[in-house]
Design a protein around this motif. Sequence first.
Motif, mmCIF file in Angstrom:
data_model
loop_
_atom_site.group_PDB
_atom_site.id
_atom_site.type_symbol
_atom_site.label_atom_id
_atom_site.label_comp_id
_atom_site.label_asym_id
_atom_site.label_seq_id
_atom_site.Cartn_x
_atom_site.Cartn_y
_atom_site.Cartn_z
ATOM 1 N N ASN A 176 1.091 -1.085 0.142
ATOM 2 C CA ASN A 176 0.082 -0.012 0.082
ATOM 3 C C ASN A 176 0.854 1.297 -0.176
ATOM 4 O OD1 ASN A 176 -2.029 1.645 0.280
ATOM 5 N ND2 ASN A 176 -2.599 1.166 2.359
ATOM 6 N N SER A 236 0.335 0.164 -11.952
ATOM 7 C CA SER A 236 -0.508 0.983 -11.123
ATOM 8 C C SER A 236 -1.611 1.781 -12.094
ATOM 9 C CB SER A 236 0.382 2.370 -10.571
ATOM 10 O OG SER A 236 1.085 2.867 -11.508
ATOM 11 N N GLU A 296 -2.553 4.705 -8.084
ATOM 12 C CA GLU A 296 -2.486 3.582 -6.911
ATOM 13 C C GLU A 296 -1.827 2.362 -7.482
ATOM 14 O OE1 GLU A 296 -5.683 2.002 -4.686
ATOM 15 O OE2 GLU A 296 -6.472 4.193 -4.456
#
Length: 243
Positions: free
Chosen positions: A62, A115, A119
Motif C-alpha cells: 500500500n 499502477s 495507486e
Amino acid sequence: EVFYFDSINSTNEYAKEIGRNSNMENVLVISDIQTDGKGRLGRKWLSSESSGVWMSLLLKPNLNPTDASKITQIASAAIVTAIEEFYNLNVGIKWPNDIIINGKKIAGVLTEMNSELGEINFIVVGIGINVNTKSFPEEISDIASSLFLESGLEIDRKKIIEKVIYYFYKFYNEYIKNKEFNEVLDINKKKSVTLNRDVFIIRRNETFEAYAYDLNRDGELMVRDKDGKESVVFYGEVSIRGV
Ligand code: ATP
C-alpha cells in the motif's frame, strides 16, 4: 508461495502475469535459467546458465507510486548484506540498481510497477545475481563478474536465495509497516560507488556531467553541476557513468 522453474523466459514476466491475473502477493518466482532475462530500459540480462540466482518477488504494498523506487534500494541493501555474510568482499552499489565488486557488475535489480489512478496494483522486483558463473560472453566480459570469480568460493545458490529473501523482508516490513527507511538509506549511501565523484547522467539522448554528492531522504541522487546548481536525479530513464 514459491514457483520454481528449470527454465522460463523471464521471472519478472511470469510474476507480472500472476500479478495481473490473481490476488496473490508475496509470491517468489525462481528459475535455474532464463531464456529472455530482462534489464532496465529494454536491455537484456544474461541468465542462460544455472550458475546464478534469477528470481522475482510479486508484492502488493500500500504505497504511493512515487515511493516504488525505494523497493529497488531495499533489494540492493538486502543483496549487499547477504553477500557480505558469505564472502569477504567489498561490495558496492551503483545508483540506482547495480551491485558492483572490483568495478564489475555482479548483480542487478529490475523493479517494475503496475499502477492505475495513482495507486499501485502490484510491484515486481527482479533480482539477478551471478553466483558461481565461471565465465561470461565477450560482449559483457569487461563489465560483468561473479561472486565465484571475485572470491574463489563456490556457494550453494539456495543459501544466497534464503539470505537475500530474509533481508529483503526485514527491510521491506520495516518500511511498509513502520515507514522506517533509514537503515536501507544508510546502506545505500555507505556502499555507494556513485557518490562523491563526477558522473555522466544519461537521459534518453541527452548527457550531462555533474558531481554526485548525496542521496536525499527518498534515496534520489543529488547532483551539483559545474555552475553550482543543485538538482535531483530521479529513478527511471537515467544511466550513470563515471567520468
Ligand atoms: P547502466 O545503469 O550501467 O546503464 P543498467 O542498470 O541500465 O545499466 P541493467 O538493466 O541493470 O543495466 O542490466 C543490463 C545490462 O547489464 C546489459 O546491457 C549488459 O551490459 C549487462 N549485463 C547483462 N547481463 C549481465 C549479467 N549476467 N551480469 C552482469 N551484467 C550483465
